[in-house]
Design a protein around this motif. Sequence first.
Motif, PDB file in Angstrom:
ATOM      1  N   ARG A 113       1.273  -2.973  -2.170  1.00  0.00           N
ATOM      2  CA  ARG A 113       0.842  -1.583  -2.261  1.00  0.00           C
ATOM      3  C   ARG A 113      -0.570  -1.426  -2.830  1.00  0.00           C
ATOM      4  O   ARG A 113      -1.353  -0.619  -2.336  1.00  0.00           O
ATOM      5  N   THR A 114      -0.908  -2.150  -3.871  1.00  0.00           N
ATOM      6  CA  THR A 114      -2.209  -1.966  -4.500  1.00  0.00           C
ATOM      7  C   THR A 114      -3.247  -2.910  -3.905  1.00  0.00           C
ATOM      8  O   THR A 114      -2.906  -3.935  -3.295  1.00  0.00           O
ATOM      9  N   ASP A 115      -4.512  -2.561  -4.133  1.00  0.00           N
ATOM     10  CA  ASP A 115      -5.592  -3.415  -3.647  1.00  0.00           C
ATOM     11  C   ASP A 115      -5.496  -4.815  -4.257  1.00  0.00           C
ATOM     12  O   ASP A 115      -5.710  -5.825  -3.577  1.00  0.00           O
ATOM     13  N   ASP A 116      -5.197  -4.878  -5.552  1.00  0.00           N
ATOM     14  CA  ASP A 116      -5.093  -6.182  -6.217  1.00  0.00           C
ATOM     15  C   ASP A 116      -3.954  -7.010  -5.640  1.00  0.00           C
ATOM     16  O   ASP A 116      -4.080  -8.236  -5.517  1.00  0.00           O
ATOM     17  N   GLN A 117      -2.853  -6.367  -5.296  1.00  0.00           N
ATOM     18  CA  GLN A 117      -1.744  -7.099  -4.691  1.00  0.00           C
ATOM     19  C   GLN A 117      -2.147  -7.683  -3.339  1.00  0.00           C
ATOM     20  O   GLN A 117      -1.806  -8.818  -3.005  1.00  0.00           O
ATOM     21  N   ILE A 118      -2.875  -6.898  -2.563  1.00  0.00           N
ATOM     22  CA  ILE A 118      -3.276  -7.351  -1.222  1.00  0.00           C
ATOM     23  C   ILE A 118      -4.249  -8.520  -1.314  1.00  0.00           C
ATOM     24  O   ILE A 118      -4.050  -9.563  -0.672  1.00  0.00           O
ATOM     25  N   THR A 119      -5.303  -8.379  -2.105  1.00  0.00           N
ATOM     26  CA  THR A 119      -6.288  -9.460  -2.210  1.00  0.00           C
ATOM     27  C   THR A 119      -5.666 -10.694  -2.864  1.00  0.00           C
ATOM     28  O   THR A 119      -5.968 -11.824  -2.481  1.00  0.00           O
ATOM     29  N   GLY A 120      -4.776 -10.470  -3.842  1.00  0.00           N
ATOM     30  CA  GLY A 120      -4.104 -11.594  -4.480  1.00  0.00           C
ATOM     31  C   GLY A 120      -3.203 -12.337  -3.518  1.00  0.00           C
ATOM     32  O   GLY A 120      -3.123 -13.574  -3.560  1.00  0.00           O
ATOM     33  N   VAL A 146       1.122  -1.525   5.037  1.00  0.00           N
ATOM     34  CA  VAL A 146       0.142  -1.956   4.037  1.00  0.00           C
ATOM     35  C   VAL A 146      -1.215  -1.358   4.400  1.00  0.00           C
ATOM     36  O   VAL A 146      -1.731  -1.601   5.491  1.00  0.00           O
ATOM     37  N   GLN A 147      -1.773  -0.583   3.496  1.00  0.00           N
ATOM     38  CA  GLN A 147      -3.038   0.092   3.748  1.00  0.00           C
ATOM     39  C   GLN A 147      -4.192  -0.719   3.170  1.00  0.00           C
ATOM     40  O   GLN A 147      -4.299  -0.888   1.961  1.00  0.00           O
ATOM     41  N   MET A 148      -5.061  -1.235   4.043  1.00  0.00           N
ATOM     42  CA  MET A 148      -6.236  -1.993   3.620  1.00  0.00           C
ATOM     43  C   MET A 148      -7.487  -1.147   3.846  1.00  0.00           C
ATOM     44  O   MET A 148      -7.804  -0.797   4.989  1.00  0.00           O
ATOM     45  N   THR A 149      -8.195  -0.827   2.793  1.00  0.00           N
ATOM     46  CA  THR A 149      -9.458  -0.113   2.940  1.00  0.00           C
ATOM     47  C   THR A 149     -10.540  -1.094   3.402  1.00  0.00           C
ATOM     48  O   THR A 149     -10.391  -2.316   3.278  1.00  0.00           O
ATOM     49  N   PRO A 150     -11.647  -0.582   3.926  1.00  0.00           N
ATOM     50  CA  PRO A 150     -12.760  -1.480   4.261  1.00  0.00           C
ATOM     51  C   PRO A 150     -13.205  -2.339   3.088  1.00  0.00           C
ATOM     52  O   PRO A 150     -13.550  -3.514   3.266  1.00  0.00           O
ATOM     53  N   LYS A 151     -13.200  -1.786   1.875  1.00  0.00           N
ATOM     54  CA  LYS A 151     -13.625  -2.560   0.705  1.00  0.00           C
ATOM     55  C   LYS A 151     -12.655  -3.698   0.410  1.00  0.00           C
ATOM     56  O   LYS A 151     -13.077  -4.784  -0.013  1.00  0.00           O
ATOM     57  N   VAL A 152     -11.361  -3.484   0.630  1.00  0.00           N
ATOM     58  CA  VAL A 152     -10.386  -4.552   0.426  1.00  0.00           C
ATOM     59  C   VAL A 152     -10.591  -5.660   1.454  1.00  0.00           C
ATOM     60  O   VAL A 152     -10.552  -6.851   1.130  1.00  0.00           O
ATOM     61  N   ILE A 153     -10.814  -5.270   2.698  1.00  0.00           N
ATOM     62  CA  ILE A 153     -11.072  -6.272   3.737  1.00  0.00           C
ATOM     63  C   ILE A 153     -12.335  -7.058   3.397  1.00  0.00           C
ATOM     64  O   ILE A 153     -12.374  -8.288   3.519  1.00  0.00           O
TER      65      ILE A 153
END
Length: 311
Positions: A113-120, A146-153
């Motif tokens: 759910r969170t950006d940190d979870q996705i990048t981790g 799962v929502q990935m923003t451009p910054k997360v990508i």
Amino acid sequence: MLLDPTAAGLFPIAPTPFTPDGRIDDASVDTLIARYLEAGATGITVLGIMGEAPKLEPEESLAITARFIAGFGKLPVIVGVSAPGLAAMRWLARAAMDKGAAGVMIAPPPSLRTDDQITGYYRQAIEAIGADIPFVIQDYPLTLTVQMTPKVIRQIVEENPSCVMLKHEDWPGLEKISALRAFQREGSMRPISILTGNGGLFLDFEMERGADGAMTGYAFPEMLADVVRLSKAGRREEAHDLFDAHLPLLRYEQQQGVGLAVRKYVLMKRGFIASDAQRKPGSALTPAARAEVDYLLARLAARDARARLAA
């Protein structure tokens, strides 16, 4: 041949052909390969979501992968290796690369759910499979949630040098493509390949926003290849005219729950596969739905002669 950020063109998402009793149809795999190459494919992706990968045993997954790699020769084959556990992901990724795959595709699990979870998660996944394997981010929030923003990508790309491609199938997602290309122009993200999915439903404008091509499984791969080619050549009106002719069938194929049944039915009618069977559990078209698809194909044939094969 390893996948790199210059990858472009058409990478069809291959369905897995089954016989009516649920066995893998090797002869249809060979026919698929031949027809995709004739259609202008510049690579292919196997074991994707529409390839019914979760229904395959590990040995079957590897056998199908090997067959496509042999059939595509020097062209790149990307293998979907997403799995609930990293051990299974590592096994398939390493085994596929040993067979000659060009890279792997990794989708985030729906629990993130969170950006940190996705990048981790991506850091852990790459640590598991090895940083020597080129990989593709699959960004498909409509199905994976799962929502990935451009910054997360951008963060995933910058933290993992082995990331060479994004499979973009956000919806709406045109602004995301523009944002990512802007990151590249300003130098805050290194160049990557962007191939788009969603059955090709937005390919016309995705190409104009900066996509490098399509990675999807619409039942007329020739159209996808042509739209990519025409768009890159600056032949905008021709690209849109061709795309518009196919849009009613594209839309019909995008229905949740029956999309794969529609795609396999049309591929069967076109001679790409011998049967439209799905391995259980799977959906099937009703007589009314088949009649509607046949009607759409007949209308399409008036504007694209390639549809006459299925009429």
